[in-house]
Design an enzyme around this catalytic site. Structure first.
Site, PDB file in Angstrom:
ATOM      1  CB  THR A  67      -0.891   0.027   1.260  1.00 34.99           C
ATOM      2  OG1 THR A  67      -0.082  -0.351   2.378  1.00 34.99           O
ATOM      3  CG2 THR A  67      -2.058  -0.919   1.139  1.00 34.99           C
ATOM      4  N   GLY A 107      13.948 -10.156   6.638  1.00 32.48           N
ATOM      5  CA  GLY A 107      12.718  -9.378   6.484  1.00 32.48           C
ATOM      6  C   GLY A 107      12.370  -8.561   7.718  1.00 32.48           C
ATOM      7  CG  ASP A 140      11.595  -1.328   6.176  1.00 31.44           C
ATOM      8  OD1 ASP A 140      10.362  -1.489   6.265  1.00 31.44           O
ATOM      9  OD2 ASP A 140      12.323  -1.983   5.417  1.00 31.44           O
ATOM     10  CE1 TYR A 152       7.720  -3.998  -4.158  1.00 29.56           C
ATOM     11  CE2 TYR A 152       8.895  -2.860  -5.922  1.00 29.56           C
ATOM     12  CZ  TYR A 152       8.248  -2.834  -4.699  1.00 29.56           C
ATOM     13  OH  TYR A 152       8.109  -1.639  -4.026  1.00 29.56           O
TER      14      TYR A 152
HETATM   15  P1  ADP Z   1      17.120  -6.876   5.966  1.00 30.68           P
HETATM   16  O1  ADP Z   1      15.828  -7.470   5.532  1.00 30.68           O
HETATM   17  O2  ADP Z   1      17.632  -7.521   7.223  1.00 30.68           O
HETATM   18  O3  ADP Z   1      17.068  -5.377   6.046  1.00 30.68           O
HETATM   19  P2  ADP Z   1      18.977  -6.265   3.878  1.00 30.68           P
HETATM   20  O4  ADP Z   1      19.607  -7.087   2.825  1.00 30.68           O
HETATM   21  O5  ADP Z   1      18.185  -5.077   3.473  1.00 30.68           O
HETATM   22  O6  ADP Z   1      18.151  -7.256   4.806  1.00 30.68           O
HETATM   23  O7  ADP Z   1      20.133  -5.718   4.842  1.00 30.68           O
HETATM   24  C1  ADP Z   1      21.083  -6.588   5.384  1.00 30.68           C
HETATM   25  C2  ADP Z   1      22.456  -5.943   5.313  1.00 30.68           C
HETATM   26  O8  ADP Z   1      22.536  -4.845   6.265  1.00 30.68           O
HETATM   27  C3  ADP Z   1      23.573  -6.880   5.740  1.00 30.68           C
HETATM   28  O9  ADP Z   1      23.994  -7.676   4.654  1.00 30.68           O
HETATM   29  C4  ADP Z   1      24.650  -5.897   6.179  1.00 30.68           C
HETATM   30  O10 ADP Z   1      25.318  -5.363   5.067  1.00 30.68           O
HETATM   31  C5  ADP Z   1      23.818  -4.777   6.808  1.00 30.68           C
HETATM   32  N1  ADP Z   1      23.721  -5.013   8.271  1.00 30.68           N
HETATM   33  C6  ADP Z   1      22.677  -5.468   8.964  1.00 30.68           C
HETATM   34  N2  ADP Z   1      22.951  -5.597  10.279  1.00 30.68           N
HETATM   35  C7  ADP Z   1      24.229  -5.202  10.417  1.00 30.68           C
HETATM   36  C8  ADP Z   1      25.124  -5.092  11.533  1.00 30.68           C
HETATM   37  N3  ADP Z   1      24.754  -5.441  12.768  1.00 30.68           N
HETATM   38  N4  ADP Z   1      26.382  -4.627  11.310  1.00 30.68           N
HETATM   39  C9  ADP Z   1      26.760  -4.284  10.064  1.00 30.68           C
HETATM   40  N5  ADP Z   1      25.981  -4.354   8.985  1.00 30.68           N
HETATM   41  C10 ADP Z   1      24.730  -4.820   9.141  1.00 30.68           C
HETATM   42 MG    MG Z   2      16.617  -4.120   4.393  1.00 35.00          MG
END
Ligand code: ADP
Ligand code: MG
Length: 384
Positions: free
Chosen positions: A35, A123, A171, A220
């Site tokens: 949405t 997610g 988010d 998507y």
């Molecule tokens: P999500 O659904 O969890 O947001 P994304 O692919 O959008 O998945 O984001 C995940 C990415 O965010 C990881 O691959 C990393 O690069 C970064 N990330 C997430 N948590 C951390 C953390 N604690 N420290 C460093 N980078 C992080």
């Molecule tokens: Mg993400």
């Protein structure tokens, strides 16, 4: 959440400096799927998984980033921070630094330690939690206060423009502005929002199907095109309809014959989902949990049948949840074609619910699902 004292100790040992610590949570969307780009409503909650950011100033003209989760350090001269992505975790904090700089905030030399327990890529938006934690930490160090909605937009720009991920505002918005024991009803048209109380005796149980069907990426785009087509056709009759947010079921009944069937079904999902999402906030506000559960169920059916963005595993996870004691409502959450379901469950039943749901799902699919028992938590904040 990770321990603040442990994080401070890590940071002290590595950088020989006393840090300030900030937290920013991950999130789950209770209702309101696809949405956002129709300028409609979403209702996520921040959860009690978070990324913590410890920060301290430096006097050597460098930005040093340490990711405790990866045991990796990245160092950049402040005078030449990277202007484009490298595809690594450091893109997220660097993107935030670049957006702050673009808004006229001078970035100081700094040491930043990131450490989180938001499951990555599941997610729950670990990426937004990293961005918002970084933004809170850096603005904290600068001694400035950017209002939550603006901070969220800045972090979204970091993800869209620097990281290169085409995400909406939800988010970052809830990670910045969420509140303990509340869901957040967000109007994606003007970013106005209100908090709706989640009874303290309820848990948010997030069940990962552990599947993500590869059609997700392409589908998507198709869904968005179908939604736009339906909107264009309806707008020929009623020009006030700029986005499907402005359309009603009456419009669809009147002119739906002119819309190709798939696009008509997508539109029906968006239009009814907007109504359900607003009503779900009212159900929370009036403590009408039976209605809330019903709305979540209807949202799942609509997402599955009209939007056709579910899959056999997600439908099964919802069906199994519906049979368990303590469930208020269950639905597939997130972009679709796999990922997680969100279940509102009575707190005292949550542990049994988790065990049984995992066992039943595994029995039927052979897949062991990760299941997290969460609670709605505060948005970003300074700790300690
Ligand atoms: P999500 O659904 O969890 O947001 P994304 O692919 O959008 O998945 O984001 C995940 C990415 O965010 C990881 O691959 C990393 O690069 C970064 N990330 C997430 N948590 C951390 C953390 N604690 N420290 C460093 N980078 C992080
Ligand atoms: Mg993400």
């Amino acid at each position: 959440m990770q321990s603040v004292d442990q994080l401070k100790e890590l940071h002290r040992k590595r950088f020989a400096a006393e840090p300030a610590v900030f937290a920013a949570p991950g999130r789950v969307n209770l209702i309101g799927e696809h949405t956002d780009y129709a300028e409609g409503f979403v209702m996520p909650a921040a959860i009690d998984f978070a990324t913590l950011a410890a920060i301290s100033p430096r006097n050597d003209g460098r930005v040093v980033l340490w990711a405790e989760n990866f045991s990796e350090e990245r160092t950049f001269p402040l005078a030449s921070l990277p202007g484009s992505r490298t595809g690594e975790w450091s893109d997220y904090p660097l993107g935030v630094l670049q957006m702050l700089a673009a808004d006229g905030h001078p970035i100081p030399a700094l040491s930043l330690t990131l450490w989180g327990d938001v499951p990555l890529g599941s997610g729950l938006s670990s990426s937004a939690s990293v961005e918002v934690a970084t933004a809170s930490a850096v603005t904290g160090l600068l001694g400035i206060k950017i209002p939550g909605p603006e901070l969220a937009q800045l972090c979204q720009r970091a993800e869209n423009e620097f990281v290169g991920a085409n995400c909406g505002i939800m988010d970052q918005f809830v990670s910045a502005n969420g509140a303990a024991d509340h869901a957040l009803l967000l109007d994606c048209r003007d970013l106005s929002y209100r908090l709706a109380p989640i009874p303290k005796n309820l848990a948010l149980v997030i069940a990962n199907t552990m599947v993500r069907h590869s059609i997700a990426g392409g589908e998507y785009g198709t869904r968005r095109a179908e939604v736009e087509l339906a909107c264009t056709i309806l707008a020929r009759h009623r020009p006030q309809i700029r986005f499907l947010r402005d359309a009603t079921i009456a419009d669809l009944e009147r002119w739906g014959d002119e819309i190709p069937e798939a696009a008509r079904k997508r539109a029906r999902h968006i239009i009814t989902e907007n109504t359900r999402t607003v009503e779900a906030a009212r159900a929370l506000e009036t403590n009408d949990l039976a209605r809330l559960g019903q709305l979540m169920h209807e949202a799942h059916v609509s997402y599955s049948r009209d939007f056709e963005a579910s899959c056999a595993e997600a439908d099964l996870m919802v069906e199994l949840a519906n049979k368990l004691h303590g469930l208020i409502g269950a639905r597939l959450t997130g972009g679709g074609f796999g990922g997680c379901t969100v279940n509102l469950v009575e707190q005292q039943a949550a542990q049994d619910f988790k065990v049984q749901l995992a066992a039943n799902y595994q029995k039927q699919t052979g897949i062991h699902p990760e299941i997290y028992v969460c609670h709605a938590s505060d948005g970003t904040r300074r700790l300690g």
